[in-house]
Design an enzyme around this catalytic site. Structure first.
Site, PDB file in Angstrom:
ATOM      1  CE  LYS A  11      -7.905  -1.692   5.542  1.00 39.86           C
ATOM      2  NZ  LYS A  11      -8.475  -1.801   4.182  1.00 39.86           N
TER       3      LYS A  11
ATOM      4  CE1 TYR B 171      -6.111  -7.706  -7.110  1.00 36.79           C
ATOM      5  CE2 TYR B 171      -6.010  -9.066  -5.136  1.00 36.79           C
ATOM      6  CZ  TYR B 171      -5.962  -7.824  -5.742  1.00 36.79           C
ATOM      7  OH  TYR B 171      -5.766  -6.694  -4.980  1.00 36.79           O
TER       8      TYR B 171
ATOM      9  NE  ARG C 240      -2.981  -4.027  -1.231  1.00 39.05           N
ATOM     10  CZ  ARG C 240      -2.506  -4.790  -0.244  1.00 39.05           C
ATOM     11  NH1 ARG C 240      -1.207  -4.924  -0.071  1.00 39.05           N
ATOM     12  NH2 ARG C 240      -3.336  -5.420   0.579  1.00 39.05           N
TER      13      ARG C 240
ATOM     14  CG  HIS D  21      -4.867   0.073  -3.853  1.00 33.00           C
ATOM     15  ND1 HIS D  21      -4.182   0.132  -2.651  1.00 33.00           N
ATOM     16  CD2 HIS D  21      -5.731  -0.964  -3.721  1.00 33.00           C
ATOM     17  CE1 HIS D  21      -4.619  -0.809  -1.841  1.00 33.00           C
ATOM     18  NE2 HIS D  21      -5.554  -1.494  -2.464  1.00 33.00           N
TER      19      HIS D  21
ATOM     20  CG  HIS E  18      -6.424  -9.135   1.003  1.00 32.47           C
ATOM     21  ND1 HIS E  18      -6.482  -9.556  -0.316  1.00 32.47           N
ATOM     22  CD2 HIS E  18      -6.158  -7.799   0.948  1.00 32.47           C
ATOM     23  CE1 HIS E  18      -6.286  -8.522  -1.110  1.00 32.47           C
ATOM     24  NE2 HIS E  18      -6.077  -7.458  -0.372  1.00 32.47           N
TER      25      HIS E  18
ATOM     26  NE  ARG F  16      -3.565  -2.259   2.760  1.00 31.43           N
ATOM     27  CZ  ARG F  16      -3.287  -3.377   3.424  1.00 31.43           C
ATOM     28  NH1 ARG F  16      -2.109  -3.518   4.032  1.00 31.43           N
ATOM     29  NH2 ARG F  16      -4.166  -4.362   3.502  1.00 31.43           N
TER      30      ARG F  16
END
Length: 275
Positions: free
Chosen positions: A160, A258, A226, A223, A249, A135
């Site tokens: 995060k 994805y 990423r 992003h 995640h 990120r």
């Protein structure tokens, strides 16, 4: 001033939870709108139906779905975190999210972008983001000790949800990182700014300028690098579970997006229609 203590308690709880400053501002702004709507009522005991009516009123003024979702998050945070009420006693039906696929760059386009960045420090920063799926907010906080070349990992700390994670250290990028170190000789932060942490906004500007110079018309953001990293890993055979862990995640459903953008199997799919 009305609600001073309430807003103070709310803000303090946001900080305790370790939320980013931009997220805290969004939550606080949404919560103030909630307070203004129910002005004069005891906020602790507002009914679920009343809150739903409030959210429906936002639809009436053509508020966007992301804005309404932020309102929901801010309200839930007040009742569940500030007031410490059980989650099961408070629930709001969220608006359906738009199922838009992320923009993904090809590896060729990644090289085109990097070639347009003349400043070696800037180039290395963008390369580090892409080759490790970072990120943009994670890059400025990297320190020299986060590059563990003996174990071949890049360590991202306090990301995060305050999670740490190890990312496979890209060997090509490592060569460039060593060149960068010899040239710039950073002391503690890997990519220091002029007065402390490097600004994510400045990083985004570098990327935007390079994308335009490369003639790429896709809607590219930081992003996007990423998203591209994750998609390229998937196309090259990396298990989705490992990609989830590398990206940090919390849910596998986030990573599964994805599978919808990879072109790995599309080349083998052909319509047989001509006789």
């Amino acid at each position: 001033m009305k609600n001073v203590k309430l807003l103070k308690d709310y803000t303090r709880e946001l900080k305790i939870r370790g939320m980013a400053e931009s997220t805290r501002k969004s939550y606080l702004s949404a919560f103030k709108s909630f307070l203004a709507y129910f002005d004069g009522e005891d906020y602790r005991y507002i009914s679920k139906q009343s809150i739903l009516d409030y959210l429906e009123s936002l639809f009436d003024i053509a508020a966007s779905k992301p804005y309404i979702n932020m309102q929901i998050n801010a309200i839930k945070f007040y009742y569940e975190k500030v007031l410490n009420q059980p989650r099961k006693t408070y629930y709001l039906q969220r608006p359906f999210k738009d199922r838009k696929l992320p923009v993904v760059l090809s590896i060729e386009e990644i090289h085109m972008i990097l070639e347009k960045i003349g400043n070696f420090k800037h180039r290395t920063m963008i390369e580090t983001i892409y080759t490790h799926g970072l990120r943009v907010s994670e890059l400025p906080a990297l320190t020299l000790s986060d590059i563990d070349s003996k174990r071949n990992v890049l360590i991202v700390k306090n990301s995060k949800q305050n999670k740490d994670r190890n990312i496979p250290l890209d060997q090509v990028c490592l060569v460039h990182l060593r060149q960068y170190y010899r040239k710039y000789k950073p002391k503690f932060l890997l990519f220091p700014g002029q007065s402390g942490l490097y600004s994510p906004t400045s990083i985004r500007k570098v990327l935007t300028k390079a994308v335009q110079a490369a003639g790429i018309t896709k809607n590219v953001t930081s992003h996007t690098l990423r998203h591209s990293y994750a998609t390229h890993l998937l196309e090259q055979g990396t298990d989705l579970r490992y990609i989830q862990e590398i990206l940090g995640h919390a849910s596998s459903k986030t990573t599964e997006i994805y599978t919808h953008v990879t072109t790995k199997h599309l080349g083998s799919i052909q319509l047989r229609w001509a006789s």
